[in-house]
Enzyme design. Structure first.
Site, PDB file in Angstrom:
ATOM      1  N   GLY A   3       0.828  -1.210   0.000  1.00  0.00           N
ATOM      2  CA  GLY A   3       0.000   0.000   0.000  1.00  0.00           C
ATOM      3  C   GLY A   3       0.859   1.255   0.000  1.00  0.00           C
ATOM      4  CB  ALA A   4       4.294   1.742  -1.058  1.00  0.00           C
ATOM      5  NE  ARG A   6      -4.993   5.753  -1.031  1.00  0.00           N
ATOM      6  CZ  ARG A   6      -6.227   5.502  -1.420  1.00  0.00           C
ATOM      7  NH1 ARG A   6      -6.607   5.843  -2.643  1.00  0.00           N
ATOM      8  NH2 ARG A   6      -7.102   4.962  -0.608  1.00  0.00           N
ATOM      9  CG  ASN A  79       0.585   1.009   4.890  1.00  0.00           C
ATOM     10  OD1 ASN A  79       0.257   1.672   5.868  1.00  0.00           O
ATOM     11  ND2 ASN A  79       0.288   1.377   3.642  1.00  0.00           N
ATOM     12  CB  SER A 133      -6.299   0.662  13.329  1.00  0.00           C
ATOM     13  OG  SER A 133      -7.275   1.627  13.680  1.00  0.00           O
ATOM     14  CE1 TYR A 146      -9.024  -0.260   9.007  1.00  0.00           C
ATOM     15  CE2 TYR A 146      -9.404   0.449  11.276  1.00  0.00           C
ATOM     16  CZ  TYR A 146      -8.642   0.476  10.121  1.00  0.00           C
ATOM     17  OH  TYR A 146      -7.497   1.233  10.084  1.00  0.00           O
TER      18      TYR A 146
HETATM   19  P1  NAD Z   1      -5.061   4.777   2.267  1.00  0.00           P
HETATM   20  O1  NAD Z   1      -6.434   4.381   1.898  1.00  0.00           O
HETATM   21  O2  NAD Z   1      -4.462   5.981   1.666  1.00  0.00           O
HETATM   22  O3  NAD Z   1      -4.045   3.555   2.047  1.00  0.00           O
HETATM   23  C1  NAD Z   1      -4.430   2.233   2.022  1.00  0.00           C
HETATM   24  C2  NAD Z   1      -3.606   1.546   0.966  1.00  0.00           C
HETATM   25  O4  NAD Z   1      -3.926   0.141   0.939  1.00  0.00           O
HETATM   26  C3  NAD Z   1      -3.902   2.095  -0.441  1.00  0.00           C
HETATM   27  O5  NAD Z   1      -2.696   2.307  -1.120  1.00  0.00           O
HETATM   28  C4  NAD Z   1      -4.697   0.964  -1.103  1.00  0.00           C
HETATM   29  O6  NAD Z   1      -4.521   0.877  -2.479  1.00  0.00           O
HETATM   30  C5  NAD Z   1      -4.099  -0.253  -0.400  1.00  0.00           C
HETATM   31  N1  NAD Z   1      -4.999  -1.400  -0.486  1.00  0.00           N
HETATM   32  C6  NAD Z   1      -6.253  -1.502   0.007  1.00  0.00           C
HETATM   33  N2  NAD Z   1      -6.780  -2.709  -0.308  1.00  0.00           N
HETATM   34  C7  NAD Z   1      -5.832  -3.371  -1.008  1.00  0.00           C
HETATM   35  C8  NAD Z   1      -5.763  -4.654  -1.609  1.00  0.00           C
HETATM   36  N3  NAD Z   1      -6.795  -5.529  -1.555  1.00  0.00           N
HETATM   37  N4  NAD Z   1      -4.641  -5.007  -2.251  1.00  0.00           N
HETATM   38  C9  NAD Z   1      -3.599  -4.147  -2.310  1.00  0.00           C
HETATM   39  N5  NAD Z   1      -3.592  -2.932  -1.764  1.00  0.00           N
HETATM   40  C10 NAD Z   1      -4.695  -2.542  -1.124  1.00  0.00           C
HETATM   41  O7  NAD Z   1      -5.106   4.931   3.848  1.00  0.00           O
HETATM   42  P2  NAD Z   1      -3.962   5.054   4.957  1.00  0.00           P
HETATM   43  O8  NAD Z   1      -4.563   5.838   6.032  1.00  0.00           O
HETATM   44  O9  NAD Z   1      -2.669   5.471   4.380  1.00  0.00           O
HETATM   45  O10 NAD Z   1      -3.902   3.539   5.464  1.00  0.00           O
HETATM   46  C11 NAD Z   1      -2.695   2.799   5.566  1.00  0.00           C
HETATM   47  C12 NAD Z   1      -2.835   1.803   6.704  1.00  0.00           C
HETATM   48  O11 NAD Z   1      -2.937   2.528   7.935  1.00  0.00           O
HETATM   49  C13 NAD Z   1      -4.086   0.930   6.621  1.00  0.00           C
HETATM   50  O12 NAD Z   1      -3.773  -0.394   7.012  1.00  0.00           O
HETATM   51  C14 NAD Z   1      -5.014   1.565   7.636  1.00  0.00           C
HETATM   52  O13 NAD Z   1      -5.938   0.638   8.161  1.00  0.00           O
HETATM   53  C15 NAD Z   1      -4.018   2.034   8.675  1.00  0.00           C
HETATM   54  N6  NAD Z   1      -4.512   3.089   9.567  1.00  0.00           N
HETATM   55  C16 NAD Z   1      -4.898   4.300   9.072  1.00  0.00           C
HETATM   56  C17 NAD Z   1      -5.349   5.271   9.957  1.00  0.00           C
HETATM   57  C18 NAD Z   1      -5.794   6.629   9.498  1.00  0.00           C
HETATM   58  O14 NAD Z   1      -6.382   7.357  10.314  1.00  0.00           O
HETATM   59  N7  NAD Z   1      -5.547   7.031   8.273  1.00  0.00           N
HETATM   60  C19 NAD Z   1      -5.407   4.998  11.324  1.00  0.00           C
HETATM   61  C20 NAD Z   1      -5.007   3.754  11.777  1.00  0.00           C
HETATM   62  C21 NAD Z   1      -4.548   2.813  10.892  1.00  0.00           C
END
Ligand code: NAD
Length: 240
Positions: A3-4, A6, A79, A133, A146
């Protein structure tokens, strides 16, 4: 580094590259973003790999490709993750099933499969870092799958920490509170965003770079003794 392209994943990829590491930038359907990131990272030898992490065969191919391009794998960062709204009293039974399956397959089973594949390319000193999370501890009323997937990820990290220690591999987990990314943008822009920001005495939410700093620590040689830990990253939210 899954998930790199963005959000948090992008910040982690940038932090590794700034530290002099070569990065396999994983994406699912954002090749352009991933390629642009690769081109802009400092250093040489970064590569772009693609997979739907919910598909075990794609995960195996992705990890093998990354290992071949980089000459092995020192660190896996799990990630990639998804959040679907599926409040129990509002969705149909079918929607409920779909949300559970897609969330667990991506956030938990995808991470477990990537770990299985990556350890086969790692030697002593290897590291696995999982991005969990706050939802693992505090409940996610609108997205229960989730919260459950992230609690499972914490438990996965603990089990793998024990199983992999004899191989010199450490496993760490970060559990961020709210971070400003595409996943949370809408929520943070809505009136509920003010309440979220007010939860932290800093009056704001986290920044992707702040999560990346903790991931880099857990990936470092110094982090062997942090193996099995889940690090809360939330700017003292929830303490009051
Ligand atoms: P984001 O939506 O920008 O990033 C998520 C990434 O995961 C994206 O690049 C997406 O393409 C990829 N992804 C999703 N499903 C996929 C699949 N089936 N196959 C391949 N790639 C897939 O959001 P983010 O906030 O950068 O999230 C990154 C991580 O951090 C996630 O695991 C999220 O649960 C966790 N997180 C985020 C927050 C927040 O507040 N943003 C808080 C706690 C945890």
């Amino acid at each position: 580094m899954t998930g790199a392209s963005r959000g948090i994943g992008r910040a982690v990829a940038e932090a590794f590259a700034a530290a002099g590491d070569r990065v396999a930038i994983h994406h699912r359907d954002s090749r352009e973003l991933a390629e642009r990131l690769r081109a802009g990272l400092p250093g040489d030898g970064h590569t772009v790999v693609r997979a739907d992490v919910a598909d075990p065969e794609q995960v195996r191919r992705m990890v093998d490709e990354a290992a071949e391009a980089l000459g092995g794998i020192d660190v896996l960062v799990n990630n990639a993750g998804v959040f679907f709204d599926h409040p129990i009293t509002e969705v149909s039974y079918q929607e409920w099933q779909d949300a559970w399956r897609r969330t667990l397959d991506t956030n938990l089973v995808g991470a477990a499969n990537a770990a299985w594949c990556a350890v086969r390319h790692m030697g002593p000193g290897g590291r696995i870092v999982n991005v969990s999370s706050r939802g693992a501890f505090r409940g996610e009323p609108d997205g229960p799958a989730y919260g459950a997937s992230k609690a499972g990820l914490n438990a996965l990290g603990q089990s793998l920490a024990i199983a992999l220690a004899p191989h010199g591999i450490a496993v760490g987990t970060v559990a961020p509170g709210f971070v400003e990314t595409d996943m949370t943008n809408e929520h943070l822009k809505s009136p509920r965003g003010d309440a979220v920001r007010a939860q932290s005495p800093f009056g704001r939410v986290g920044r992707p770079e702040e999560i990346a700093a903790a991931v880099l620590y857990l990936a470092s040689p110094a982090a062997e003794w942090t193996s099995g830990a889940v690090i809360d990253l939330n700017g003292a939210s929830y303490l009051r």
